[in-house]
Design a protein around this motif. Sequence first.
Motif, PDB file in Angstrom:
ATOM      1  N   PHE A  10       1.027  -1.298  -0.067  1.00 41.74           N
ATOM      2  CA  PHE A  10      -0.020  -0.032  -0.040  1.00 41.74           C
ATOM      3  C   PHE A  10       0.903   1.445  -0.055  1.00 41.74           C
ATOM      4  O   PHE A  10       0.696   2.178  -0.698  1.00 41.74           O
ATOM      5  N   SER A  11       2.091   1.153   0.667  1.00 38.28           N
ATOM      6  CA  SER A  11       2.697   2.118   0.883  1.00 38.28           C
ATOM      7  C   SER A  11       3.450   2.455  -0.506  1.00 38.28           C
ATOM      8  O   SER A  11       3.642   3.898  -1.012  1.00 38.28           O
ATOM      9  N   ASN A  12       4.037   1.500  -1.284  1.00 35.73           N
ATOM     10  CA  ASN A  12       4.596   1.723  -2.588  1.00 35.73           C
ATOM     11  C   ASN A  12       3.627   2.181  -3.477  1.00 35.73           C
ATOM     12  O   ASN A  12       3.886   3.024  -4.478  1.00 35.73           O
ATOM     13  N   ASP A  13       2.433   1.666  -3.509  1.00 37.36           N
ATOM     14  CA  ASP A  13       1.351   2.174  -4.477  1.00 37.36           C
ATOM     15  C   ASP A  13       0.935   3.577  -4.085  1.00 37.36           C
ATOM     16  O   ASP A  13       1.072   4.316  -4.987  1.00 37.36           O
ATOM     17  N   ALA A  14       0.991   4.029  -2.829  1.00 35.27           N
ATOM     18  CA  ALA A  14       0.825   5.416  -2.639  1.00 35.27           C
ATOM     19  C   ALA A  14       1.845   6.164  -3.079  1.00 35.27           C
ATOM     20  O   ALA A  14       1.442   7.569  -3.769  1.00 35.27           O
ATOM     21  N   ASN A  15       3.011   5.803  -2.708  1.00 33.44           N
ATOM     22  CA  ASN A  15       4.180   6.465  -3.441  1.00 33.44           C
ATOM     23  C   ASN A  15       4.250   6.947  -4.797  1.00 33.44           C
ATOM     24  O   ASN A  15       4.456   7.772  -5.410  1.00 33.44           O
ATOM     25  N   GLN A  16       3.991   5.688  -5.538  1.00 27.48           N
ATOM     26  CA  GLN A  16       4.182   5.824  -6.969  1.00 27.48           C
ATOM     27  C   GLN A  16       2.721   6.344  -7.485  1.00 27.48           C
ATOM     28  O   GLN A  16       2.980   7.154  -8.690  1.00 27.48           O
ATOM     29  N   ILE A  17       1.581   6.569  -6.988  1.00 29.78           N
ATOM     30  CA  ILE A  17       0.858   6.911  -7.616  1.00 29.78           C
ATOM     31  C   ILE A  17       0.489   8.454  -7.174  1.00 29.78           C
ATOM     32  O   ILE A  17      -0.182   9.453  -7.861  1.00 29.78           O
ATOM     33  N   VAL A  18       0.746   8.872  -6.014  1.00 24.17           N
ATOM     34  CA  VAL A  18       0.136  10.175  -5.350  1.00 24.17           C
ATOM     35  C   VAL A  18       1.629  10.991  -4.955  1.00 24.17           C
ATOM     36  O   VAL A  18       1.707  12.132  -5.606  1.00 24.17           O
ATOM     37  N   ILE A  19       2.254  10.351  -4.224  1.00 21.27           N
ATOM     38  CA  ILE A  19       3.406  11.169  -3.605  1.00 21.27           C
ATOM     39  C   ILE A  19       4.624  11.596  -4.784  1.00 21.27           C
ATOM     40  O   ILE A  19       4.789  12.976  -4.868  1.00 21.27           O
ATOM     41  N   PHE A  20       5.014  10.792  -5.381  1.00 18.61           N
ATOM     42  CA  PHE A  20       5.938  11.112  -6.420  1.00 18.61           C
ATOM     43  C   PHE A  20       5.642  12.124  -7.659  1.00 18.61           C
ATOM     44  O   PHE A  20       6.157  12.978  -7.870  1.00 18.61           O
ATOM     45  N   PRO A  21       4.448  11.923  -8.119  1.00 18.91           N
ATOM     46  CA  PRO A  21       3.844  12.678  -9.086  1.00 18.91           C
ATOM     47  C   PRO A  21       3.635  14.284  -8.511  1.00 18.91           C
ATOM     48  O   PRO A  21       4.146  15.355  -9.260  1.00 18.91           O
ATOM     49  N   LEU A  22       3.284  14.145  -7.694  1.00 18.88           N
ATOM     50  CA  LEU A  22       3.295  15.767  -6.567  1.00 18.88           C
ATOM     51  C   LEU A  22       4.474  16.348  -6.372  1.00 18.88           C
ATOM     52  O   LEU A  22       4.463  17.506  -6.664  1.00 18.88           O
ATOM     53  N   GLU A  23       5.299  15.491  -5.962  1.00 24.53           N
ATOM     54  CA  GLU A  23       6.708  16.170  -5.629  1.00 24.53           C
ATOM     55  C   GLU A  23       7.295  16.800  -7.074  1.00 24.53           C
ATOM     56  O   GLU A  23       7.926  17.699  -7.007  1.00 24.53           O
ATOM     57  N   ARG A  24       7.278  15.923  -7.860  1.00 20.95           N
ATOM     58  CA  ARG A  24       7.672  16.309  -9.245  1.00 20.95           C
ATOM     59  C   ARG A  24       6.998  17.733  -9.703  1.00 20.95           C
ATOM     60  O   ARG A  24       7.690  18.764 -10.024  1.00 20.95           O
ATOM     61  N   THR A  25       5.909  17.700  -9.467  1.00 25.04           N
ATOM     62  CA  THR A  25       5.088  19.024  -9.905  1.00 25.04           C
ATOM     63  C   THR A  25       5.188  20.203  -8.984  1.00 25.04           C
ATOM     64  O   THR A  25       5.471  21.431  -9.669  1.00 25.04           O
ATOM     65  N   ILE A  26       5.605  20.051  -7.753  1.00 24.30           N
ATOM     66  CA  ILE A  26       5.952  21.022  -7.014  1.00 24.30           C
ATOM     67  C   ILE A  26       7.364  21.526  -7.061  1.00 24.30           C
ATOM     68  O   ILE A  26       7.665  22.808  -7.112  1.00 24.30           O
ATOM     69  N   GLU A  27       8.378  20.465  -7.633  1.00 26.57           N
ATOM     70  CA  GLU A  27       9.771  21.068  -8.044  1.00 26.57           C
ATOM     71  C   GLU A  27       9.480  21.723  -9.193  1.00 26.57           C
ATOM     72  O   GLU A  27      10.313  22.839  -9.421  1.00 26.57           O
ATOM     73  N   LYS A  28       8.765  21.672 -10.345  1.00 27.86           N
ATOM     74  CA  LYS A  28       8.719  22.372 -11.327  1.00 27.86           C
ATOM     75  C   LYS A  28       8.195  23.737 -10.988  1.00 27.86           C
ATOM     76  O   LYS A  28       8.392  24.786 -11.636  1.00 27.86           O
TER      77      LYS A  28
END
Length: 139
Positions: free
Chosen positions: A67-85
């Motif tokens: 569940f943690s891996n899925d949450a990271n892949q689907i939600v956290i990593f894309p949002l972090e990428r967007t925030i960095e941009k």
Amino acid sequence: MCIRDSTTSEYGILDTSSFRSSEFSVGAIGDSLTIYSTVDYARLTSFLSMGRTIFICFVLVLTSMSFSNDANQIVIFPLERTIEKVKKIAKNPLLSRDQDIVVSKGGDKNSEVIIIEQSIMKIATLLALGFGDAGSNII
């Protein structure tokens, strides 16, 4: 009381005061009184219960990791990428013209995040083109 040991097949005297009430069973047939020791059964059930508890803990750990891996892949990593941009664009708005727009893959699970990221990049590019070099301080 006379008792037969199941491991050595020898008979001996059983003192029921040394057992808990759950470790022996009393049965009566006519004039005969039978006392069965259930210590081995109690040990077996306790080991099986411990095994079941360990198995459930193992399944819970694996499920939570998945569940943690899925949450990271689907939600956290894309949002972090967007925030960095967005942070890069905030520091230097003219860089938005040079940044790549993320292209959605066929069955991508993050299509909403990609659409938001594409919109942010397009708006930043339009602002940079509209205001130019002189207006980059305004943005």
